[in-house]
Each structure stands twice: as structure tokens, then as C-alpha cells.
Design a protein around this motif. Structure first.
Motif, mmCIF file in Angstrom:
data_model
loop_
_atom_site.group_PDB
_atom_site.id
_atom_site.type_symbol
_atom_site.label_atom_id
_atom_site.label_comp_id
_atom_site.label_asym_id
_atom_site.label_seq_id
_atom_site.Cartn_x
_atom_site.Cartn_y
_atom_site.Cartn_z
ATOM 1 N N THR A 225 40.516 47.533 49.370
ATOM 2 C CA THR A 225 40.492 46.453 48.389
ATOM 3 C C THR A 225 39.441 46.724 47.328
ATOM 4 O O THR A 225 39.681 46.537 46.122
ATOM 5 C CB THR A 225 40.220 45.107 49.073
ATOM 6 N N GLN A 226 38.263 47.177 47.748
ATOM 7 C CA GLN A 226 37.212 47.509 46.781
ATOM 8 C C GLN A 226 37.711 48.543 45.776
ATOM 9 O O GLN A 226 37.485 48.419 44.564
ATOM 10 C CB GLN A 226 35.987 48.037 47.512
ATOM 11 N N ALA A 227 38.405 49.546 46.275
ATOM 12 C CA ALA A 227 38.944 50.573 45.383
ATOM 13 C C ALA A 227 40.044 50.012 44.493
ATOM 14 O O ALA A 227 40.077 50.253 43.282
ATOM 15 C CB ALA A 227 39.475 51.742 46.210
ATOM 16 N N SER A 228 40.935 49.216 45.090
ATOM 17 C CA SER A 228 42.144 48.800 44.386
ATOM 18 C C SER A 228 41.879 47.844 43.227
ATOM 19 O O SER A 228 42.713 47.739 42.324
ATOM 20 C CB SER A 228 43.132 48.150 45.368
ATOM 21 N N SER B 38 39.201 48.073 41.237
ATOM 22 C CA SER B 38 38.130 48.652 40.439
ATOM 23 C C SER B 38 38.584 49.538 39.288
ATOM 24 O O SER B 38 37.764 49.963 38.473
ATOM 25 C CB SER B 38 37.194 49.474 41.342
ATOM 26 N N ALA B 39 39.872 49.851 39.200
ATOM 27 C CA ALA B 39 40.341 50.773 38.169
ATOM 28 C C ALA B 39 40.643 50.027 36.875
ATOM 29 O O ALA B 39 41.013 48.847 36.899
ATOM 30 C CB ALA B 39 41.585 51.518 38.641
ATOM 31 N N PRO B 40 40.513 50.683 35.728
ATOM 32 C CA PRO B 40 40.922 50.065 34.464
ATOM 33 C C PRO B 40 42.416 49.755 34.476
ATOM 34 O O PRO B 40 43.207 50.485 35.084
ATOM 35 C CB PRO B 40 40.594 51.138 33.421
ATOM 36 N N THR B 41 42.800 48.695 33.809
ATOM 37 C CA THR B 41 44.217 48.310 33.748
ATOM 38 C C THR B 41 44.911 48.841 32.489
ATOM 39 O O THR B 41 46.132 48.690 32.359
ATOM 40 C CB THR B 41 44.364 46.778 33.783
ATOM 41 N N ASP B 42 44.176 49.467 31.585
ATOM 42 C CA ASP B 42 44.757 49.938 30.330
ATOM 43 C C ASP B 42 45.964 50.835 30.585
ATOM 44 O O ASP B 42 45.881 51.834 31.303
ATOM 45 C CB ASP B 42 43.726 50.732 29.520
ATOM 46 N N GLY B 43 47.109 50.463 29.994
ATOM 47 C CA GLY B 43 48.315 51.271 30.119
ATOM 48 C C GLY B 43 48.967 51.216 31.482
ATOM 49 O O GLY B 43 49.874 52.003 31.763
ATOM 50 N N ARG B 44 48.544 50.306 32.335
ATOM 51 C CA ARG B 44 49.051 50.233 33.719
ATOM 52 C C ARG B 44 49.727 48.880 33.929
ATOM 53 O O ARG B 44 49.158 47.958 34.502
ATOM 54 C CB ARG B 44 47.902 50.385 34.712
ATOM 55 N N ILE B 45 50.948 48.740 33.493
ATOM 56 C CA ILE B 45 51.593 47.428 33.465
ATOM 57 C C ILE B 45 51.830 46.876 34.863
ATOM 58 O O ILE B 45 51.554 45.694 35.138
ATOM 59 C CB ILE B 45 52.900 47.470 32.649
ATOM 60 N N MET B 46 52.329 47.675 35.787
ATOM 61 C CA MET B 46 52.580 47.169 37.127
ATOM 62 C C MET B 46 51.275 46.887 37.861
ATOM 63 O O MET B 46 51.134 45.856 38.541
ATOM 64 C CB MET B 46 53.430 48.167 37.920
ATOM 65 N N TYR B 47 50.324 47.768 37.722
ATOM 66 C CA TYR B 47 49.017 47.575 38.343
ATOM 67 C C TYR B 47 48.339 46.332 37.791
ATOM 68 O O TYR B 47 47.783 45.527 38.547
ATOM 69 C CB TYR B 47 48.162 48.817 38.105
ATOM 70 N N ALA B 48 48.414 46.143 36.484
ATOM 71 C CA ALA B 48 47.792 44.975 35.871
ATOM 72 C C ALA B 48 48.414 43.686 36.375
ATOM 73 O O ALA B 48 47.716 42.681 36.597
ATOM 74 C CB ALA B 48 47.901 45.055 34.346
ATOM 75 N N HIS C 250 48.252 44.362 50.410
ATOM 76 C CA HIS C 250 48.083 44.054 48.987
ATOM 77 C C HIS C 250 47.353 45.193 48.276
ATOM 78 O O HIS C 250 47.756 45.614 47.185
ATOM 79 C CB HIS C 250 47.304 42.750 48.849
ATOM 80 N N ALA C 251 46.301 45.706 48.890
ATOM 81 C CA ALA C 251 45.535 46.793 48.275
ATOM 82 C C ALA C 251 46.365 48.068 48.199
ATOM 83 O O ALA C 251 46.341 48.788 47.188
ATOM 84 C CB ALA C 251 44.255 47.038 49.065
ATOM 85 N N ALA C 252 47.110 48.364 49.273
ATOM 86 C CA ALA C 252 47.966 49.555 49.252
ATOM 87 C C ALA C 252 49.038 49.434 48.183
ATOM 88 O O ALA C 252 49.376 50.421 47.500
ATOM 89 C CB ALA C 252 48.604 49.757 50.629
ATOM 90 N N ASN C 253 49.577 48.238 48.015
ATOM 91 C CA ASN C 253 50.585 48.006 46.983
ATOM 92 C C ASN C 253 49.985 48.220 45.594
ATOM 93 O O ASN C 253 50.618 48.795 44.703
ATOM 94 C CB ASN C 253 51.128 46.578 47.127
ATOM 95 N N MET C 254 48.744 47.765 45.408
ATOM 96 C CA MET C 254 48.101 47.947 44.108
ATOM 97 C C MET C 254 47.858 49.417 43.791
ATOM 98 O O MET C 254 48.142 49.869 42.671
ATOM 99 C CB MET C 254 46.787 47.160 44.052
ATOM 100 N N VAL C 255 47.324 50.186 44.751
ATOM 101 C CA VAL C 255 47.068 51.598 44.444
ATOM 102 C C VAL C 255 48.381 52.355 44.299
ATOM 103 O O VAL C 255 48.455 53.347 43.565
ATOM 104 C CB VAL C 255 46.142 52.256 45.483
#
Length: 282
Positions: A119-122, A124-134, A151-156
């Protein structure tokens, strides 16, 4: 040669996400909402974080569906449920599947620690250009450890997927062409028999293969040329590079610990067949 951190994390987190595609509980949860077929539930559940956007937006974000495939399901699915309820059902089904498969592992301190670190990792990344991640980043983080882990695995997974699309675009590889490269990379031949594209019209598949031949990426037999192999390798290398950002939030010791606590989880999931290289394009 040292394996990229993102590649090792992909190997360990992908089995967590894949319960959505290969376990009955997620399908059952979507059916309870009123969906009579798998693909209505798939498009409702996966696109839910984007809200009620047009099919064209989801087609662009998912990237690898044939023209018109998304529009057969969206916006129709929102006559049956809401994006909020669709995501909740997907989460509920996936977590039920994880609990059923993991058994005693679900309540261990190791799983709770894996959920905490991932979760900490998931987040922490920038959302720029990452529509699904955002879209997923905009959702609240669950508190239950197994739910947090999913949830965290789905995000990464979606973060990596967004980067994979960028890598494909950089090599001018379209969504259906990506399936061909994936099939050949997994020794599926002919590539047109790959489960994600075998149902498409033969004329469309012929055009896809013809385009790859014209560019020198596959040969007359439909197999990789050296240029095609090199293109696929560049795409995978760039995908790994672009997927590193979440794990930069962890210390080297934290990354090592995350690998250690994820290994028994991934191993248990792989035993029951949840892991599948051919599912990467989902």
C-alpha cells in the motif's frame, strides 16, 4: 544481469490481481448485481474508477480491445448498477477468492505486513499520464489487510499497465498488435489462436498480421523476426523501467522485506493456477 525490481514485483503481485479473471467469486459477485455475462461485469468492474465516461474513453484507457468491443457493454452496464457498486462488487469477489485460496495465510502477520508495504508503494507514484492508476488512487484505501493487499496489487497492476501502453505507443504497436506480440512471446502459435483475439473476424486478424509483416516484425509464417523480437524486448524493458516509481517510495530494506512477505502469498496463488503469463494483457 540483475532483475529489475519492478519485474520481480510484477511476478509477485500479478497473481493477486489475477484472481479477478480466474476465480469464480468475482464473477459471482458481479452476477449478483444483475450481469448475465462475464464481459458486462468485466467492463463495469474494471472501468468503475473512471466513472460514467463514454465507451471511447474506456477503449482508449484499456487500449487492447477491437473497435466496437467496449461499446457493446458501455454505457449499457450503468443501466444495471452504478460505478460505485460495481467496484465494490469486484473488490468483494476478489477478496473472497483470495481468502478461499490463501486459507491460513490470510490471517498471518506476514500478509498484513505485505499489505502495509505494498500500500505504501502503491499510493506513492505520480499519477501524470496514468489514467487507470489515477482513477484507483482517487478511491479510499481499505483497512482490512486482505482487502488492502488486493487494492494495492490492483493499483500497481494498473500503474504498470498505463506504462505498458506508453511503451507500446512509443513503438507504434496498436492494441491488437500487442496481443500478437504477447502470444508469440508466450509461444502461442498461431498468434491468431490467442484467447484474447481468436474470436475476432478473420479479416481483421489478417489485417493485423499483414501490418506486422509489412513492418518486418513477423515473418511469412507469423512468427517473430529478429526485429519483432527486439521490439518486444524493448517494450518489456521500458515497461519495467516505467513501473519502478511505486517501489522508489520504499527503502532497499523495505523492498527486500516486501519481496520476502509476498513470496508465500504468490506461491500459494500459483499452486491453484491463478498466475498466467498469457493474462498480462487483461
Amino acid at each position: 544481469m540483475t532483475q529489475p525490481v519492478a519485474r520481480r514485483m510484477f511476478e509477485l503481485t500479478e497473481p493477486i490481481s489475477l484472481v479477478n479473471f480466474f476465480s469464480p467469486e468475482p464473477n459471482d459477485a458481479m452476477a449478483e448485481l444483475g450481469f448475465a455475462n462475464y464481459w458486462d461485469g468485466y467492463f463495469a468492474g474494471r472501468s468503475a474508477p473512471l466513472g460514467r465516461v463514454p465507451a471511447e474513453v474506456v477503449h482508449a484507457a484499456f487500449y487492447n480491445f477491437a473497435p466496437g468491443e467496449v461499446a457493446r457493454h458501455l454505457p449499457k452496464v450503468w443501466e444495471t448498477t452504478t460505478p460505485e457498486d460495481a467496484h465494490a462488487a469486484r473488490e468483494r469477489g476478489c477478496v473472497a477468492a483470495l481468502r478461499a485460496i490463501l486459507g491460513d495465510l490470510a490471517a498471518t502477520p506476514g500478509l498484513a505486513r505485505a499489505a502495509e508495504l505494498l500500500t505504501q508503494a502503491s499510493v506513492s507514484a505520480p499519477t501524470d499520464g496514468r489514467i487507470m492508476y489515477a482513477g484507483l488512487r482517487a478511491l479510499p484505501v481499505p483497512t482490512d489487510p486482505v482487502t488492502r493487499l488486493w487494492h494495492a496489487a490492483n493499483m500497481v497492476r494498473e500503474h504498470r499497465g498505463d506504462g505498458h501502453i506508453a511503451a507500446l505507443v512509443s513503438e507504434r504497436i496498436g492494441g491488437l498488435e500487442a496481443h500478437v506480440l504477447c502470444a508469440l512471446d508466450n509461444d502461442i502459435y498461431p498468434a491468431e489462436s490467442f484467447g484474447r483475439i481468436h474470436h475476432l473476424p478473420k479479416t481483421l486478424l489478417a489485417d493485423v498480421m499483414g501490418g506486422l509483416r509489412e513492418r518486418g516484425l513477423v515473418d511469412t509464417d507469423g512468427r517473430f523476426t529478429s526485429a519483432g523480437r527486439a521490439t518486444k524486448d524493448r517494450i518489456e524493458a521500458l515497461t519495467d523501467e516505467l513501473a519502478e516509481a511505486p517501489y522508489d517510495a520504499l527503502t532497499a530494506a523495505g523492498r527486500d522485506e516486501l519481496i520476502t512477505v509476498l513470496e508465500p502469498v504468490a506461491a500459494r496463488l500459483q499452486v491453484v493456477g491463478s498466475d498466467s503469463d498469457a493474462a498480462r494483457s487483461n
